[in-house]
Design an enzyme around this catalytic site. Sequence first.
Site, short mmCIF file in Angstrom:
data_model
loop_
_atom_site.label_atom_id
_atom_site.label_comp_id
_atom_site.label_asym_id
_atom_site.label_seq_id
_atom_site.Cartn_x
_atom_site.Cartn_y
_atom_site.Cartn_z
N GLY B 15 0.82 -1.21 0.00
CA GLY B 15 0.00 0.00 0.00
C GLY B 15 0.85 1.26 0.00
N HIS B 236 5.15 -22.14 7.41
CA HIS B 236 6.58 -21.88 7.59
C HIS B 236 7.18 -22.95 8.49
CE1 HIS B 236 10.35 -19.88 8.48
NE2 HIS B 236 10.07 -18.95 7.59
N ARG B 297 10.30 -23.74 1.70
CA ARG B 297 9.55 -23.92 2.94
C ARG B 297 8.62 -25.11 2.94
NH1 ARG B 297 8.63 -17.41 3.80
NH2 ARG B 297 10.76 -17.06 4.50
#
Lengths: 250, 595
Positions: B15, B236, B297
């Site tokens: 943003g 993760h 991962r």
Amino acid sequence: MANSKTVLIKIKRQDNPDSKPYWEEFELPYRPGMNVTSSLMDIAANPVTKQGEATTPVTYDSNCLEEVCGSCAMLINGKARMACSALIDKLERPVRLEPFSKFPVVRDLAVDRSVLFENLKKVKAWVPTDGTYDLGSGPRQTAAEQEENYPLSRCISCCCCMEACPQFNDNTGFVGAAAISQVRLFNNHPTGKSLKVDRLKALMGDGGIQECGYAQNCVEVCPKDIPLTKSIADVGGQVMWQAVKDLFRT
Amino acid sequence: MAHPKIIVVGGGLAGLSATIKIAEMGGHVDLFSIVPVKRSHSVCAQGGINAAKNLKGEGDSTWQHFDDTVYGGDFLANQPPVKLMCDMAPGIIDLLDRMGVPFNRTPEGVLDFRRFGGTLYNRTAFAGATTGQQLLYALDEQVRRYEAEGKVTKYEGWEFLSAVLDENRVCRGICAMDLRGMEVVTFPAEAVIIATGGNGAIFGKSTNSVVCTGSAQSALYQQGAYYANGEFIQVHPTCIPGEDKLRLMSESARGEGGRVWVPRTQGDKRDFKSIPESDRWYFLEEWYPKYGNLVPRDIATRAIHKVVFEHHLGIDGSPMVYLDLTHIDRATLDRKLEGILEIYEKFVGDDPRDVPMKIFPGMHYTMGGLWVDFDQKTNIQGLYACGEADYSIHGANRLGANSLMSCIYGGFIAGPGAVQYARNVIKSGHTPSHNIYESEKKRQQEINSRLMNNDGTENPFLLWRELGDTMTKNCTVIRYNKSLQETDAKLVELLERYRHVNLSDRTMWANTSFVFARQLYNMLQLARVIAQGAEWRNESRGAHYKPDFPERDDANFLKTTKAYFAADADEPRFEFDSVDTSLIVPRPRRYDAAT
């Protein structure tokens, strides 16, 4: 204490900025590893006081819960600190939670700390880049310079340093340690230093760096161990030099 | 010509980068965020940001970065925007450097780079182990500068409720709620950019921040936006389980030499120091000799699951393995990893410089998100998305240190695109009628008053716990169709029970449980997209793993899943797009010895 099956938490509550504060007590089942934020979540899931009366979930600011966003600052057993890293096992009980006393209360433990962000505008806490277009790499800096600046750049804007400071109040209008330390950071930067004079001038006069009373509370409560007193001394020196220069220029 | 007015929702890296571009191009930004933007979730990113600067004499290239990213994502990403991101990455690092990010330096004073998962190159620039924080602050400072110049107006402490759509389903602004006064207000704009991040809260406890509920994305999906690849959720491998959240232990710990191991014998009660090397099983190094502890991962997470649940070798019989840094000297650890070691110290109480950390996988990131084209446009005209909130770039699995880059890249594409679009809107002279704002506001006020006056027995926080438990159990590391079907049935049940939510707080001032209850509804709707998408995909690809379908199946599933909301049926429907693999031909993804 650590083995007891429940945890007693006393919370100073306030429904809105204009209403009177009051205290409520909560008795929570003990679990290993609980912290102040998980306790507040437990209360939200079952908002009943120790006395068995139904109440409302407690309003408080929180976001990352790993002490890097700076949201959940409050007074815990009277000390300004982050709620997420306040482990129940390490706290004296009953645990007392209060909102910061030097910022306007929004509701319960949530306060309005926008004053810090306003101060960061006043001291122009940014590097004035030309634009986002490609201008090649930034100025080279030694590893030693990076190692001086990085800790300063870890300030999470929690405002603990301001809450703990005896000089930070309506009478002095003191800008506080956090903003001063950002001045040091940006004055250190090879490009950022082009705004050095503006920053130092913003720290002169009433509410400026001169209000610091060297109580050193700031550095004691800072959750990120930022060398705030060193920053104040360093920037104080810069402000003085600037004042002397201004004197001879006029 | 008037300045284009653009609304950006979300003040994280995506943003803020969009905001900076828009302000620089002469537009005005209304920037909405639940929290002060400096407290956005990007602050949690630790290890670094990828760019093939090739400052280590390794012959790294942007093409190699592109190939690693596409391969790491198991070929599910449309390739052209991935290539563009990797090409832009070195310039973005330069820009961040110029903005004053205190990146670690080499002795000569240039940027230092370290290794991350899924690559053999030192490609990750870093600022200690708080890189996300440092990047967010640099962008926050630039935005503050524009704010001081009057080019950005911040609405911090506002919750996005919905887009305002005109009679042609064109986005003309947003409807949002002030989190103090609880007032519902509409804001017009020529274009809207959604940069609202991830959806970890759907899984109860995750590494995400409290605001990462996916509520905005879900609200837009319910208004007609496509939600793509929702079933791809990154777990993760190395997190610290906690009472209130799962705290991330960065991949950079392994990038700097951290080793994952368990005692070879079940029930080995010895202190770690008394366990000799020969009795330690460094299972990642054994199974993946080339990448070792730095496999992607999804691979590391499944390996840990296997060691704990199939070999029963979790430490002390618990679901935990060691992540060991004790062989690295303290000065190096402090210089490069202090931020994350401090987290472990503060929240667990042990010093990871002396004692190996105990870690376990946890929900971390959504590869899926709002569908966007190569210009970051959603299928709703005038509505853009970028960052974790959109689905592009990472395919079926994200590589470590690619998220910060994809956020900034997304913002840098969406921002200028929105300005161009907005200028054309102004040129066309078409102004929407006042009614569309009034009617959207009324719709949201009605939802609020229904919720506020509801009589029932359900507690939203307890419903949320059930949601999180179900999703974590059935929709993360290992997926079976039967449990996915049960999950969807459970979600339907929770949605039904949601109708009987009873708020213990009915005041109209800073009422956080009310706000949470609104988010919860959107979480439940979006959870169905995740569960049903996972059920449909009968293959294993990246983070999505089904033991009953263990292979990748390009013939049937090399496709983007696009969910849309069927309002009459109150449930998701799916369409499937082919994937643009025009630049790199898909090949088998193997990180073990075979390749």
